[in-house]
Design a protein around this motif. Structure first.
Motif, PDB file in Angstrom:
ATOM      1  N   GLY A   1      39.636  81.861  21.095  1.00 21.11           N
ATOM      2  CA  GLY A   1      38.674  82.576  21.629  1.00 21.11           C
ATOM      3  C   GLY A   1      38.452  83.302  20.819  1.00 21.11           C
ATOM      4  N   LEU A   2      39.325  84.191  20.604  1.00 22.29           N
ATOM      5  CA  LEU A   2      39.730  86.239  20.348  1.00 22.29           C
ATOM      6  C   LEU A   2      39.409  85.894  18.948  1.00 22.29           C
ATOM      7  CD1 LEU A   2      40.764  88.591  20.619  1.00 22.29           C
ATOM      8  CD2 LEU A   2      43.137  88.331  19.909  1.00 22.29           C
ATOM      9  N   ALA A   3      39.748  84.851  18.120  1.00 23.09           N
ATOM     10  CA  ALA A   3      38.728  85.065  16.455  1.00 23.09           C
ATOM     11  C   ALA A   3      37.538  84.941  16.855  1.00 23.09           C
ATOM     12  CB  ALA A   3      39.895  83.962  15.948  1.00 23.09           C
ATOM     13  N   ALA A   4      37.382  84.226  17.939  1.00 22.97           N
ATOM     14  CA  ALA A   4      35.834  83.846  17.612  1.00 22.97           C
ATOM     15  C   ALA A   4      35.035  84.978  18.146  1.00 22.97           C
ATOM     16  CB  ALA A   4      35.196  82.918  18.349  1.00 22.97           C
ATOM     17  N   ALA A   5      35.848  85.665  19.215  1.00 23.66           N
ATOM     18  CA  ALA A   5      34.750  86.987  19.260  1.00 23.66           C
ATOM     19  C   ALA A   5      34.990  88.172  18.463  1.00 23.66           C
ATOM     20  CB  ALA A   5      35.539  87.369  21.089  1.00 23.66           C
ATOM     21  N   GLY A   6      35.760  88.415  17.680  1.00 24.13           N
ATOM     22  CA  GLY A   6      36.240  89.115  16.988  1.00 24.13           C
ATOM     23  C   GLY A   6      35.367  88.922  15.339  1.00 24.13           C
ATOM     24  N   GLU A   7      35.333  87.513  15.191  1.00 27.09           N
ATOM     25  CA  GLU A   7      33.874  87.304  13.814  1.00 27.09           C
ATOM     26  C   GLU A   7      32.759  88.000  14.291  1.00 27.09           C
ATOM     27  OE1 GLU A   7      34.038  83.331  13.408  1.00 27.09           O
ATOM     28  OE2 GLU A   7      35.969  83.043  12.559  1.00 27.09           O
TER      29      GLU A   7
END
Length: 150
Positions: free
Chosen positions: A47-53
């Motif tokens: 979820g953090l990676a998706a938000a970071g994208e």
């Protein structure tokens, strides 16, 4: 889960240095973390990676954040106060704040423990490849009772 996140922050200086999930899970198991804790952390990191994208670094200087009742209940006053402190200090721009809030809301239980929120803030910096300045690291890592007052 937060112990796994701190371990990842201390072991892998950037998210792209982490191995794939399967290999990372094996390494974390070898270190001694429980499988449930590992899976929860890996899902949270996805979820953090998706938000970071979708991160966009700038927001209007005149923008104002209004918290919903659910966010106030889940985050709690100490966490909202800490987020406001970081914003007013100029180290947590609006888009990063939104990532912090999003990832905090993904954690079960309310109100959020302030120490857990600090780990979330640290992980958002980590995800974006940004190094918080020394004073912010001090605020995130050093317990208030351990601070030296000059």
């Amino acid at each position: 889960m937060f112990d796994v996140l701190v371990y990842l922050y201390e072991t892998y200086w950037r998210p792209d240095a982490c191995p794939d999930h399967a290999q990372l899970a094996r390494k974390l198991t070898a270190v001694g973390f429980e499988n449930d804790e590992i899976q929860e952390a890996l899902n949270w990191l996805d979820g953090l990676a998706a938000a970071g994208e979708s991160y966009q670094g700038e927001q209007s200087a005149h923008a104002m954040r209004v918290y919903s009742a659910a966010e106030i209940e889940h985050l709690g006053e100490p966490s909202i106060g800490f987020i406001s402190f970081l914003e007013s200090a100029g180290v947590l721009p609006g888009p990063m704040r939104e990532m912090v809030i999003d990832r905090a809301m993904a954690i079960p239980g309310a109100p959020m423990d302030l120490e857990d929120l600090k780990i979330i803030v640290l992980m958002v910096f980590w995800c974006l490849g940004e190094e918080p300045d020394a004073l912010i690291l001090d605020e995130l890592f050093v317990a208030p009772e351990d601070r030296l007052i000059h």
